[in-house]
Design a protein around this motif. Structure first.
Motif, mmCIF file in Angstrom:
data_model
loop_
_atom_site.group_PDB
_atom_site.id
_atom_site.type_symbol
_atom_site.label_atom_id
_atom_site.label_comp_id
_atom_site.label_asym_id
_atom_site.label_seq_id
_atom_site.Cartn_x
_atom_site.Cartn_y
_atom_site.Cartn_z
ATOM 1 N N GLY A 1 0.785 -1.217 0.000
ATOM 2 C CA GLY A 1 0.000 0.000 0.000
ATOM 3 C C GLY A 1 0.821 1.273 0.000
ATOM 4 N N GLY A 2 2.048 1.192 -0.469
ATOM 5 C CA GLY A 2 2.943 2.351 -0.479
ATOM 6 C C GLY A 2 3.927 2.357 0.669
ATOM 7 N N PHE A 3 3.592 1.690 1.767
ATOM 8 C CA PHE A 3 4.449 1.702 2.950
ATOM 9 C C PHE A 3 5.694 0.834 2.757
ATOM 10 C CE2 PHE A 3 0.276 2.913 4.509
ATOM 11 C CZ PHE A 3 0.559 3.936 5.394
ATOM 12 N N GLY A 4 5.655 -0.109 1.834
ATOM 13 C CA GLY A 4 6.823 -0.945 1.586
ATOM 14 C C GLY A 4 7.975 -0.191 0.935
ATOM 15 N N PHE A 5 7.657 0.908 0.245
ATOM 16 C CA PHE A 5 8.696 1.687 -0.429
ATOM 17 C C PHE A 5 9.712 2.245 0.564
ATOM 18 C CE2 PHE A 5 10.230 5.759 -2.258
ATOM 19 C CZ PHE A 5 10.849 5.261 -3.390
ATOM 20 N N TYR A 6 9.273 2.471 1.806
ATOM 21 C CA TYR A 6 10.195 3.003 2.811
ATOM 22 C C TYR A 6 11.400 2.093 3.023
ATOM 23 C CZ TYR A 6 6.646 6.403 4.284
ATOM 24 O OH TYR A 6 5.745 7.432 4.330
ATOM 25 N N PHE A 7 11.234 0.802 2.791
ATOM 26 C CA PHE A 7 12.314 -0.136 3.084
ATOM 27 C C PHE A 7 13.385 -0.120 2.002
ATOM 28 C CE2 PHE A 7 8.750 -1.294 5.629
ATOM 29 C CZ PHE A 7 9.305 -1.655 6.844
ATOM 30 N N LEU A 8 13.010 0.179 0.766
ATOM 31 C CA LEU A 8 14.033 0.452 -0.239
ATOM 32 C C LEU A 8 14.693 1.791 0.055
ATOM 33 C CD1 LEU A 8 15.542 -0.204 -2.873
ATOM 34 C CD2 LEU A 8 13.717 1.045 -4.086
ATOM 35 N N ALA A 9 13.889 2.768 0.486
ATOM 36 C CA ALA A 9 14.434 4.091 0.798
ATOM 37 C C ALA A 9 15.454 4.016 1.932
ATOM 38 C CB ALA A 9 13.306 5.053 1.167
ATOM 39 N N ASP A 10 15.294 3.063 2.859
ATOM 40 C CA ASP A 10 16.284 2.906 3.924
ATOM 41 C C ASP A 10 17.678 2.722 3.340
ATOM 42 O OD1 ASP A 10 14.469 3.099 6.019
ATOM 43 O OD2 ASP A 10 14.125 0.939 6.118
ATOM 44 N N ARG A 11 17.766 1.896 2.303
ATOM 45 C CA ARG A 11 19.061 1.677 1.653
ATOM 46 C C ARG A 11 19.462 2.897 0.815
ATOM 47 N NH1 ARG A 11 21.292 -3.394 0.876
ATOM 48 N NH2 ARG A 11 20.226 -5.210 1.753
ATOM 49 N N SER B 1 3.244 3.815 -4.128
ATOM 50 C CA SER B 1 2.557 2.574 -4.481
ATOM 51 C C SER B 1 2.984 2.069 -5.855
ATOM 52 C CB SER B 1 1.043 2.784 -4.452
ATOM 53 O OG SER B 1 0.592 3.042 -3.136
ATOM 54 N N ILE B 2 3.068 2.979 -6.820
ATOM 55 C CA ILE B 2 3.458 2.526 -8.161
ATOM 56 C C ILE B 2 4.936 2.135 -8.188
ATOM 57 C CG2 ILE B 2 4.141 4.736 -9.229
ATOM 58 C CD1 ILE B 2 2.307 3.830 -11.609
ATOM 59 N N GLU C 1 6.510 -1.546 -9.579
ATOM 60 C CA GLU C 1 7.619 -1.683 -10.531
ATOM 61 C C GLU C 1 8.811 -2.385 -9.890
ATOM 62 O OE1 GLU C 1 7.157 -1.235 -13.505
ATOM 63 O OE2 GLU C 1 5.496 0.173 -13.667
ATOM 64 N N LEU C 2 9.042 -2.122 -8.611
ATOM 65 C CA LEU C 2 10.162 -2.756 -7.922
ATOM 66 C C LEU C 2 9.967 -4.270 -7.832
ATOM 67 C CD1 LEU C 2 12.793 -2.414 -6.331
ATOM 68 C CD2 LEU C 2 11.412 -2.052 -4.269
ATOM 69 N N VAL C 3 8.765 -4.698 -7.509
ATOM 70 C CA VAL C 3 8.488 -6.131 -7.437
ATOM 71 C C VAL C 3 8.693 -6.780 -8.804
ATOM 72 C CG1 VAL C 3 6.641 -7.822 -7.111
ATOM 73 C CG2 VAL C 3 6.983 -6.013 -5.427
ATOM 74 N N ARG C 4 8.260 -6.089 -9.861
ATOM 75 C CA ARG C 4 8.504 -6.632 -11.205
ATOM 76 C C ARG C 4 10.003 -6.757 -11.479
ATOM 77 N NH1 ARG C 4 4.277 -2.694 -12.539
ATOM 78 N NH2 ARG C 4 2.310 -3.806 -12.858
ATOM 79 N N GLY C 5 10.749 -5.759 -11.083
ATOM 80 C CA GLY C 5 12.184 -5.804 -11.321
ATOM 81 C C GLY C 5 12.867 -6.920 -10.558
ATOM 82 N N ILE D 1 10.198 3.034 -12.668
ATOM 83 C CA ILE D 1 9.620 3.802 -11.564
ATOM 84 C C ILE D 1 9.591 5.284 -11.915
ATOM 85 C CG2 ILE D 1 9.892 4.475 -9.151
ATOM 86 C CD1 ILE D 1 11.254 1.754 -8.675
ATOM 87 N N ALA D 2 10.700 5.789 -12.450
ATOM 88 C CA ALA D 2 10.784 7.209 -12.786
ATOM 89 C C ALA D 2 9.746 7.595 -13.835
ATOM 90 C CB ALA D 2 12.188 7.545 -13.273
ATOM 91 N N ALA D 3 9.554 6.745 -14.830
ATOM 92 C CA ALA D 3 8.568 7.039 -15.870
ATOM 93 C C ALA D 3 7.161 7.097 -15.282
ATOM 94 C CB ALA D 3 8.645 5.988 -16.975
#
Length: 558
Positions: free
Chosen positions: A277-287, A508-509, A513-517, A532-534
């Motif tokens: 729901g968008g909250f998972g993106f924070y864990f990539l942002a940690d890195r 969220s988007i 894209e990250l899961v697809r990658g 993701i950028a697009a």
């Protein structure tokens, strides 16, 4: 951060407010935050007793709190409500509250805390419970369709652009600010957080940042130390302070045995099912923040001149590549990690004895010692998020070989907001704000910080080490855990996200894209980041680039 350093820092930050240690400090803090509802001396004494007493419910090491405990704590923290309002004052008022049911916390606790409030005031609350993964979609649907069907809302500051910016919230009455003592908030939660166009809308109940939790027994293990000396890169076998070390240690631990459970040892627990729901993106942002948040540049998600995404620059690509590298190492992650979301990594893996470490919100700290499901309470340590050995300078378009730290203050904390559905009915409006003030009370915040709640310390008074020790926490654990939070909040290069419309649409988007990658649908980390950028460019164009630029620059103080 050592205790003496903490005291000196807070003394400098608080200016006219002083934080003393021990029982006298409780009276001083209560007097400084006094609302005039009772004599200062009496208020200070009651304040101190309540704080000590609620921390014994149920008691550290006595298992997970129950609904009966939540109700007891809620009753004991009703002093301000009783002093301001007559019994039965809101008889017949009915309110609807929308919030989370994540990990059976959040709304479940709110129910318990507010049952005594309902019994005293006569008001009734109906509940809308949402899973974390469903929260963003439900809120955005209500906004887009004009069907806001709730009076009180649990929400994070990043959504303020979508709600306050659209005129959907009710401004906070002055008496609420006095009752909850907003001056006690840590600095990064003060204005402009919780405000929009000069109006205050938020009662804070949380102060979010991600910190690094790790297994001390992994780094005190003599067999691991000897093997690292033979197999490693020549560095000491010690808790990692950079993401480069995190990956090196994770590769090293593959195939070894966990010193606590005897099962397979694993390294860092990335939640590879990022779609949350968008909250998972924070864990990539940690890195990513360690590579991407340059100390001389407040921006790290977008270019502040035109909202060009930075999520596909070399810093973010490096963060994605770090994850892909570990996916390629057999045994670095537990089996089926591609289906592990952040709840899995924290509550089913790390606290249950799997893995060397992870980044998460403060729940891991409070649950480690007070949850029935935790087995790592005696062996867990904490620090700010790892840094990196180099940082990307987006303005210069080049890497700099300079060590960098940038803790991720992810989500800026949960708050309680009141919607404009009650704005035309003073009785309902006052009742809604009274419920919000009860949940955001100073004493209740201490209990929520110390026990499993879904929230972490967010007030200066939450960092009184002696209160935690008095509750039954080990002094070294308290210093370790609390300082990891405080050092993140006060870090000069902390990564704080912008409060702009659509921020969770971007997140969220990006997750999709990250899961697809990670599943191999894109050929590389760069192609994943480019996707993701697009997608982000499309969202910006849809919302309106000029307005997004203006709001983004304002959020960065530019």
């Amino acid at each position: 951060m050592k205790v003496e350093h903490y005291r000196r820092l807070v003394a400098m930050q608080m200016n006219r407010r002083r934080m003393l240690q021990g029982g006298a400090s409780l009276g001083a803090l209560a007097a400084l935050g006094g609302t005039g509802l009772m004599p200062r001396g009496a208020r200070a004494e009651a304040h101190g007793n309540v704080r000590a007493d609620i921390l014994q419910i149920p008691g550290v090491g006595m298992g997970s709190p129950t609904d009966a405990d939540w109700q007891r704590v809620g009753e004991m923290c009703l002093g301000t409500t009783r002093a301001r309002f007559a019994e039965g004052e809101f008889e017949g008022v009915e309110l609807t509250f929308m919030g989370l049911n994540n990990q059976n916390l959040h709304n479940f606790l709110f129910r318990g805390f507010l049952r005594p409030w309902e019994a005293y005031t006569g008001a009734t609350i109906n509940w809308i419970d949402l899973a974390q993964a469903d929260y963003n979609a439900r809120l955005q649907q209500s906004i887009a369709t004009g069907t806001v069907d709730f009076d009180i809302l649990q929400m994070g500051a990043p959504f303020e652009g979508d709600t306050a910016g659209r005129g959907l919230l009710d401004p906070m009455p002055e008496w609420v600010a006095a009752d909850i003592d907003m001056e006690d908030y840590v600095d990064y939660l003060k204005e402009p957080v919780g405000t929009w166009d000069g109006q205050v809308y938020r009662v804070s109940i949380d102060g979010d940042c991600h910190t690094f939790a790790y297994r001390k027994d992994y780094y005190e293990n003599e067999e691991f130390a000897a093997a690292w000396a033979a197999e490693g890169d020549g560095s000491d076998w010690a808790p990692p302070t950079t993401w480069e070390q995190v990956n090196a240690h994770s590769r090293f631990l593959a195939g070894k045995s966990d010193p606590l459970t005897g099962l397979d040892a694993y390294g860092f627990l990335d939640p590879l099912k990022y779609t949350w729901g968008g909250f998972g993106f924070y864990f990539l942002a940690d890195r990513a923040t360690a590579y991407a948040k340059h100390p001389n540049d407040p921006a790290w998600l977008f270019d502040p001149e035109d909202m060009t995404p930075r999520v596909n620059n070399p810093a973010w690509v490096q963060a994605i590549q770090d994850v892909m590298d570990l996916i390629g190492v057999d045994g670095a992650y537990p089996p089926d990690q591609l289906n592990a979301d952040p709840n899995t990594t924290a509550f089913q893996q790390f606290l249950a004895g799997t893995g060397m470490g992870l980044t998460w919100w403060g729940d891991v700290g409070s649950n480690a010692r007070t949850s029935d499901t935790s087995v790592v309470g005696d062996v867990v340590g904490f620090s700010t998020n790892p840094g990196a050995t180099r940082v990307y300078n987006s303005q210069a378009g080049a890497w700099e070989d300079t060590p960098n730290e940038a803790p991720n203050n992810a989500y800026i904390g949960w708050g309680i907001y009141v919607t404009n559905r009650v704005s035309g009915d003073e009785a309902r409006r006052t009742a809604a704000w009274s419920a919000a003030a009860h949940l955001g009370g100073k004493d209740l915040s201490l209990w929520c910080s110390a026990y499993p709640s879904g929230f972490q310390p967010y007030r200066n008074s939450n960092f009184n080490y002696d209160e935690w020790v008095g509750a039954g926490y080990d002094a070294d654990f308290v210093e370790d855990y609390l300082s990891s939070n405080l050092d993140s909040y006060n870090h000069p290069n902390a990564a704080i996200e912008p409060r702009i419309p659509g921020i969770f649409q971007y997140y969220s988007i990006a997750e999709d894209e990250l899961v697809r990658g990670l599943a191999g649908q894109y050929g590389s980390a760069q192609e994943t980041a480019d996707a993701i950028a697009a997608a982000w460019e499309g969202i910006t164009d849809q919302i309106g680039r000029d307005s997004q630029v203006a709001l983004y620059r304002a959020s960065l103080g530019l």
